[in-house]
Design a protein around this motif. Structure first.
Motif, PDB file in Angstrom:
ATOM      1  N   ASN A  69      29.042  29.108  78.368  1.00 43.48           N
ATOM      2  CA  ASN A  69      27.734  29.622  78.771  1.00 43.48           C
ATOM      3  C   ASN A  69      26.655  28.651  78.360  1.00 43.48           C
ATOM      4  O   ASN A  69      26.883  27.717  77.597  1.00 43.48           O
ATOM      5  CB  ASN A  69      27.459  31.002  78.153  1.00 43.48           C
ATOM      6  N   SER A  70      25.434  28.857  78.877  1.00 43.00           N
ATOM      7  CA  SER A  70      24.347  27.924  78.609  1.00 43.00           C
ATOM      8  C   SER A  70      23.738  28.127  77.223  1.00 43.00           C
ATOM      9  O   SER A  70      23.030  27.269  76.729  1.00 43.00           O
ATOM     10  CB  SER A  70      23.261  28.074  79.683  1.00 43.00           C
ATOM     11  N   GLY A  71      24.005  29.281  76.598  1.00 42.40           N
ATOM     12  CA  GLY A  71      23.512  29.509  75.237  1.00 42.40           C
ATOM     13  C   GLY A  71      22.021  29.288  75.145  1.00 42.40           C
ATOM     14  O   GLY A  71      21.236  29.910  75.856  1.00 42.40           O
ATOM     15  N   ASP A  72      21.638  28.363  74.272  1.00 43.23           N
ATOM     16  CA  ASP A  72      20.216  28.072  74.091  1.00 43.23           C
ATOM     17  C   ASP A  72      19.793  26.895  74.958  1.00 43.23           C
ATOM     18  O   ASP A  72      18.884  26.147  74.626  1.00 43.23           O
ATOM     19  CB  ASP A  72      19.901  27.784  72.625  1.00 43.23           C
ATOM     20  N   GLY A  73      20.467  26.707  76.075  1.00 39.98           N
ATOM     21  CA  GLY A  73      20.141  25.608  76.972  1.00 39.98           C
ATOM     22  C   GLY A  73      18.757  25.742  77.573  1.00 39.98           C
ATOM     23  O   GLY A  73      18.156  26.822  77.589  1.00 39.98           O
ATOM     24  N   VAL A  74      18.275  24.628  78.092  1.00 42.25           N
ATOM     25  CA  VAL A  74      16.950  24.618  78.694  1.00 42.25           C
ATOM     26  C   VAL A  74      16.982  25.364  80.021  1.00 42.25           C
ATOM     27  O   VAL A  74      17.969  25.323  80.751  1.00 42.25           O
ATOM     28  CB  VAL A  74      16.463  23.170  78.915  1.00 42.25           C
ATOM     29  N   LYS A  75      15.901  26.057  80.326  1.00 48.08           N
ATOM     30  CA  LYS A  75      15.792  26.784  81.594  1.00 48.08           C
ATOM     31  C   LYS A  75      14.470  26.431  82.255  1.00 48.08           C
ATOM     32  O   LYS A  75      13.495  26.088  81.590  1.00 48.08           O
ATOM     33  CB  LYS A  75      15.870  28.298  81.357  1.00 48.08           C
ATOM     34  N   GLY A  76      14.470  26.507  83.562  1.00 49.84           N
ATOM     35  CA  GLY A  76      13.258  26.306  84.321  1.00 49.84           C
ATOM     36  C   GLY A  76      12.767  27.631  84.871  1.00 49.84           C
ATOM     37  O   GLY A  76      13.368  28.682  84.603  1.00 49.84           O
ATOM     38  N   PRO A  77      11.699  27.630  85.649  1.00 48.27           N
ATOM     39  CA  PRO A  77      11.174  28.877  86.232  1.00 48.27           C
ATOM     40  C   PRO A  77      12.194  29.625  87.087  1.00 48.27           C
ATOM     41  O   PRO A  77      12.098  30.838  87.247  1.00 48.27           O
ATOM     42  CB  PRO A  77       9.992  28.389  87.086  1.00 48.27           C
ATOM     43  N   LYS A  78      13.191  28.909  87.621  1.00 48.75           N
ATOM     44  CA  LYS A  78      14.167  29.541  88.499  1.00 48.75           C
ATOM     45  C   LYS A  78      15.561  29.620  87.888  1.00 48.75           C
ATOM     46  O   LYS A  78      16.510  30.018  88.571  1.00 48.75           O
ATOM     47  CB  LYS A  78      14.240  28.777  89.824  1.00 48.75           C
ATOM     48  N   GLY A  79      15.697  29.243  86.624  1.00 51.73           N
ATOM     49  CA  GLY A  79      17.009  29.365  86.003  1.00 51.73           C
ATOM     50  C   GLY A  79      17.437  28.149  85.215  1.00 51.73           C
ATOM     51  O   GLY A  79      16.648  27.235  84.949  1.00 51.73           O
ATOM     52  N   SER A  80      18.704  28.129  84.843  1.00 45.19           N
ATOM     53  CA  SER A  80      19.279  27.069  84.011  1.00 45.19           C
ATOM     54  C   SER A  80      19.955  26.009  84.880  1.00 45.19           C
ATOM     55  O   SER A  80      20.876  26.334  85.636  1.00 45.19           O
ATOM     56  CB  SER A  80      20.317  27.671  83.055  1.00 45.19           C
ATOM     57  N   PRO A  81      19.551  24.736  84.771  1.00 49.45           N
ATOM     58  CA  PRO A  81      20.223  23.700  85.558  1.00 49.45           C
ATOM     59  C   PRO A  81      21.685  23.546  85.166  1.00 49.45           C
ATOM     60  O   PRO A  81      22.524  23.191  85.998  1.00 49.45           O
ATOM     61  CB  PRO A  81      19.408  22.438  85.253  1.00 49.45           C
ATOM     62  N   PHE A  82      22.012  23.833  83.894  1.00 47.55           N
ATOM     63  CA  PHE A  82      23.409  23.770  83.457  1.00 47.55           C
ATOM     64  C   PHE A  82      24.241  24.827  84.174  1.00 47.55           C
ATOM     65  O   PHE A  82      25.326  24.548  84.691  1.00 47.55           O
ATOM     66  CB  PHE A  82      23.496  23.950  81.950  1.00 47.55           C
ATOM     67  N   ASP A  83      23.748  26.062  84.205  1.00 47.57           N
ATOM     68  CA  ASP A  83      24.486  27.130  84.884  1.00 47.57           C
ATOM     69  C   ASP A  83      24.616  26.849  86.378  1.00 47.57           C
ATOM     70  O   ASP A  83      25.646  27.142  86.998  1.00 47.57           O
ATOM     71  CB  ASP A  83      23.792  28.473  84.673  1.00 47.57           C
ATOM     72  N   ILE A  84      23.566  26.266  86.963  1.00 47.27           N
ATOM     73  CA  ILE A  84      23.593  25.922  88.384  1.00 47.27           C
ATOM     74  C   ILE A  84      24.657  24.859  88.638  1.00 47.27           C
ATOM     75  O   ILE A  84      25.457  24.964  89.572  1.00 47.27           O
ATOM     76  CB  ILE A  84      22.210  25.444  88.852  1.00 47.27           C
ATOM     77  N   ALA A  85      24.687  23.846  87.780  1.00 46.19           N
ATOM     78  CA  ALA A  85      25.689  22.788  87.924  1.00 46.19           C
ATOM     79  C   ALA A  85      27.094  23.350  87.764  1.00 46.19           C
ATOM     80  O   ALA A  85      28.000  23.034  88.545  1.00 46.19           O
ATOM     81  CB  ALA A  85      25.439  21.681  86.900  1.00 46.19           C
ATOM     82  N   ARG A  86      27.285  24.202  86.757  1.00 48.13           N
ATOM     83  CA  ARG A  86      28.610  24.748  86.475  1.00 48.13           C
ATOM     84  C   ARG A  86      29.122  25.622  87.624  1.00 48.13           C
ATOM     85  O   ARG A  86      30.328  25.724  87.856  1.00 48.13           O
ATOM     86  CB  ARG A  86      28.583  25.552  85.182  1.00 48.13           C
ATOM     87  N   SER A  87      28.215  26.231  88.372  1.00 42.58           N
ATOM     88  CA  SER A  87      28.634  27.080  89.488  1.00 42.58           C
ATOM     89  C   SER A  87      29.277  26.267  90.603  1.00 42.58           C
ATOM     90  O   SER A  87      29.918  26.835  91.499  1.00 42.58           O
ATOM     91  CB  SER A  87      27.437  27.865  90.035  1.00 42.58           C
ATOM     92  N   HIS A  88      29.124  24.937  90.549  1.00 44.19           N
ATOM     93  CA  HIS A  88      29.717  24.069  91.572  1.00 44.19           C
ATOM     94  C   HIS A  88      30.871  23.243  91.008  1.00 44.19           C
ATOM     95  O   HIS A  88      31.313  22.285  91.658  1.00 44.19           O
ATOM     96  CB  HIS A  88      28.646  23.149  92.160  1.00 44.19           C
TER      97      HIS A  88
END
Length: 228
Positions: free
Chosen positions: A76-95
Motif C-alpha cells: 500500500n502507499s502508506g504515508d506516500g505523497v498524494k495529489g489532489p486526485k490521488g496517489s501516483p504510487f497507487d495509480i502506477a501500481r494499478s498498471h
C-alpha cells in the motif's frame, strides 16, 4: 516518432525499415482498417524498434535496466505523497505488469495521458509523467518524455522539492544515471534495506518496457517530492 507516407510505401516495407511489425504499426495507428491500404501524405506513428504489446499472457524476461524484480512490491502507499486526485504510487501500481505499448493504447487514465508515439523501449518519463498527471500533481503542459526534461520541470515547480533517498516516500520521482543515459521511476518503499521502485522498465526479453517493481543500484541524480 512519426513518418509521412510516401507514394509506393507499404506497411510491410515500413515495418522492416523501422525494425517493427505490421501488427505493431496497425495497433499504433488504429485509423488503418486495411493493412494493404495506406495513403501517401498521411502521417504514420512509429511505435519503435520493439512492439511491447501484450500477448495472451504478456511477456516476461530479464530486467534489462539492472534491477531485480520483487515478488510483489509494497502492498500500500502508506504515508506516500498524494495529489489532489490521488496517489501516483497507487495509480502506477494499478498498471503493474502491463506492457507500455499496450498501456498507451488505453483510451482513458494513464494510457490516455501517455504519448503513444514514444518508442516502447524508452517510456519511463512518459509513464511517470502520466501518473503524476492522473494524481493532479502536474499539468498536461508539464508532461515530458525525457528524464532530464521532466527533472527540469519538477525543479521549476514550487509544489516539488528535492529530498534525499532516505527521506523518500512512495510516489516520489527518482531520476537515475544509467550509463550514458538516464532512467526515471517512482520510489516504492524499502525491502531488506534497499530502496524499491516502480516504473516502466526494460524487463521484456525484446528490450521493450513493462510496468514493474525493481531494486536498482544506479547513481541517483534527484528525488522530487510533491509538497502540495
Amino acid at each position: 516518432m512519426s513518418y509521412r507516407i510516401q507514394s509506393g510505401d507499404t506497411l510491410s516495407a515500413l515495418a522492416k525499415r523501422y525494425g517493427t511489425s505490421v501488427d505493431a504499426l496497425q495497433k499504433a495507428n488504429p485509423q488503418i482498417k486495411n493493412v494493404d491500404l495506406i495513403y501517401a501524405g498521411d502521417t504514420l506513428k512509429l511505435p519503435g524498434a520493439t512492439d511491447g504489446f501484450d500477448g495472451p499472457s504478456g511477456r516476461t524476461g530479464p530486467n534489462l535496466t539492472g534491477g531485480v524484480d520483487g515478488p510483489s512490491g509494497p502492498t500500500n502507499s502508506g504515508d506516500g505523497v498524494k495529489g489532489p486526485k490521488g496517489s501516483p504510487f497507487d495509480i502506477a501500481r494499478s498498471h503493474l505488469n502491463k506492457n507500455a505499448g499496450s498501456l498507451k493504447m488505453e483510451g482513458s487514465g494513464v494510457g490516455a495521458d501517455m504519448e503513444d508515439w514514444v518508442p516502447n523501449n524508452v517510456n519511463c518519463a512518459n509513464f511517470v509523467s502520466a501518473c503524476l498527471e492522473q494524481a493532479g500533481q502536474i499539468s498536461n503542459g508539464q508532461h515530458d518524455n525525457s528524464v532530464m526534461g521532466l527533472q527540469r520541470k519538477l525543479d521549476a515547480d514550487p509544489n516539488f522539492k528535492r529530498v534525499s533517498i532516505q527521506d523518500a516516500k512512495p510516489g516520489d520521482v527518482v531520476s537515475m544515471k544509467v550509463g550514458d543515459g538516464q532512467h526515471v521511476v517512482m520510489f516504492a518503499g524499502w525491502k531488506d534495506g534497499k530502496p524499491q521502485f516502480i516504473g516502466s522498465n526494460n524487463v521484456n526479453s525484446d528490450g521493450s518496457q513493462r510496468i514493474s517493481f525493481s531494486s536498482m543500484s544506479y547513481p541517483i541524480m534527484s528525488v522530487h517530492q510533491y509538497q502540495g
